[in-house]
Design an enzyme around this catalytic site. Sequence first.
Site, PDB file in Angstrom:
ATOM      1  CG  ASP A 175      -2.095   1.071   1.107  1.00 55.36           C
ATOM      2  OD1 ASP A 175      -2.183   1.460   0.136  1.00 55.36           O
ATOM      3  OD2 ASP A 175      -2.685   0.947   2.008  1.00 55.36           O
ATOM      4  CG  ASN A 218       2.405   1.529  -5.114  1.00 56.10           C
ATOM      5  OD1 ASN A 218       3.542   1.517  -4.601  1.00 56.10           O
ATOM      6  ND2 ASN A 218       2.107   0.475  -5.773  1.00 56.10           N
ATOM      7  N   GLY A 219       0.160   5.491  -4.718  1.00 53.35           N
ATOM      8  CA  GLY A 219      -0.421   6.640  -5.057  1.00 53.35           C
ATOM      9  C   GLY A 219      -0.020   7.755  -4.231  1.00 53.35           C
ATOM     10  CD1 TRP A 270       7.158   6.919  -2.111  1.00 56.55           C
ATOM     11  CD2 TRP A 270       7.200   6.894  -4.392  1.00 56.55           C
ATOM     12  NE1 TRP A 270       8.690   6.757  -2.571  1.00 56.55           N
ATOM     13  CE2 TRP A 270       8.399   7.061  -4.162  1.00 56.55           C
ATOM     14  CE3 TRP A 270       6.709   7.090  -5.688  1.00 56.55           C
ATOM     15  CZ2 TRP A 270       9.456   7.086  -5.032  1.00 56.55           C
ATOM     16  CZ3 TRP A 270       7.470   7.136  -6.638  1.00 56.55           C
ATOM     17  CH2 TRP A 270       9.036   7.137  -6.298  1.00 56.55           C
ATOM     18  CG  HIS A 285       0.427   2.001  -9.630  1.00 62.02           C
ATOM     19  ND1 HIS A 285       0.180   1.635  -8.382  1.00 62.02           N
ATOM     20  CD2 HIS A 285      -0.826   2.786  -9.929  1.00 62.02           C
ATOM     21  CE1 HIS A 285      -1.033   2.121  -7.897  1.00 62.02           C
ATOM     22  NE2 HIS A 285      -1.472   2.827  -8.912  1.00 62.02           N
ATOM     23  CD1 TRP A 332     -12.059  -5.659 -10.431  1.00 61.57           C
ATOM     24  CD2 TRP A 332     -11.388  -4.719 -12.383  1.00 61.57           C
ATOM     25  NE1 TRP A 332     -11.364  -6.506 -11.058  1.00 61.57           N
ATOM     26  CE2 TRP A 332     -10.939  -6.099 -12.151  1.00 61.57           C
ATOM     27  CE3 TRP A 332     -10.964  -3.955 -13.520  1.00 61.57           C
ATOM     28  CZ2 TRP A 332     -10.266  -6.961 -13.062  1.00 61.57           C
ATOM     29  CZ3 TRP A 332     -10.040  -4.510 -14.503  1.00 61.57           C
ATOM     30  CH2 TRP A 332      -9.771  -5.810 -14.409  1.00 61.57           C
ATOM     31  NE  ARG A 378      -7.095   1.560  -6.170  1.00 65.59           N
ATOM     32  CZ  ARG A 378      -5.847   1.507  -5.523  1.00 65.59           C
ATOM     33  NH1 ARG A 378      -4.745   1.663  -6.465  1.00 65.59           N
ATOM     34  NH2 ARG A 378      -5.688   1.242  -4.426  1.00 65.59           N
ATOM     35  CG  LEU A 392      10.182 -16.724  -3.135  1.00 64.47           C
ATOM     36  CD1 LEU A 392       9.818 -16.654  -1.687  1.00 64.47           C
ATOM     37  CD2 LEU A 392      10.475 -15.635  -3.708  1.00 64.47           C
ATOM     38  NE  ARG A 444      -8.430  -0.369   4.790  1.00 65.38           N
ATOM     39  CZ  ARG A 444      -8.391   1.123   5.175  1.00 65.38           C
ATOM     40  NH1 ARG A 444      -8.238   1.431   6.155  1.00 65.38           N
ATOM     41  NH2 ARG A 444      -8.045   1.848   4.042  1.00 65.38           N
ATOM     42  CG  LEU A 445      -6.199  -8.564   7.930  1.00 64.10           C
ATOM     43  CD1 LEU A 445      -6.832  -9.760   8.265  1.00 64.10           C
ATOM     44  CD2 LEU A 445      -4.877  -8.734   7.584  1.00 64.10           C
ATOM     45  CD  GLU A 494       2.102 -13.090  15.764  1.00 63.46           C
ATOM     46  OE1 GLU A 494       2.087 -12.111  16.311  1.00 63.46           O
ATOM     47  OE2 GLU A 494       1.545 -14.107  16.453  1.00 63.46           O
TER      48      GLU A 494
END
Length: 263
Positions: free
Chosen positions: A21, A23-24, A26, A38, A70, A72, A132, A191-192, A204
């Site tokens: 979270d 990017n905008g 920033w 982005h 969507w 946005r 990974l 928040r999630l 965690e």
Amino acid sequence: MIQSTLQKTRLPGLHVGIIMDGNGRWAAARGKARSHGHRAGARTVRRIVEAAPELGIGILTLYAFSSDNWTRPPDEVRSLMRLFKAYLRSQAEDCARQGARLEVIGRRDRLAPPLIREIEAAEARTGGSDRLLLRVALDYSARHAILAAAALRPDGPIGRRAFADLLARGMHSAGPAPDVDLVIRTGGERRLSDFLLWESAYAELLFTERLWPDFTSADLEEAVQEYRKRERRFGGVPAATPEANPVRTRRTRHQTAHACQYF
């Protein structure tokens, strides 16, 4: 690649989810368009993917685009979709070279066919990698995934493992990933936002004010170190210590009150 202070005691197979979270904000702070933020965020993804295995992270799930995104502005959505397509095309080879297997989870029925082809090509190109597992959540909603899994459920009772299999199937995953150990959210929000709700039941949580484009491998290492300090009880009680043993030590009223904080 960073020299981690955790290399001697790394946690193999740690599953970390990141809500990327900021990017905008920033970009706005620099007088730039949101698309500039982005693109900067995509560069951060490359750094974090490179650093993750050195910190004992075996699975990294990145929240790239939620189903609610969507709503946005159309120009921003189109820019994001172009960025995803370009990232997949340019980074699949690097991921394979670094031993990262790419998997895109979420809905695909609303994605453009050219983007779907890039997803499938990137997944195929990196399919043999095992250092990974990089999961990118695109057009993803945890609640939608759970509803989709429920719709696939056969008649009669079903266990957690079987339901997890259906959940993976409903979001185009090769199989259920282990539960999330640590969720990191950048950008200051707490928040999630519909991210991995089933898999994060006992994760965690760590929230940082740092905006995603500014997030570094050192920040990731600090987050893992913080995770290691926490006592994960999964609904149980703290490990017994001599001081907490009522047979050996008589508790004062203060000690009893302090112990109740764990329940």
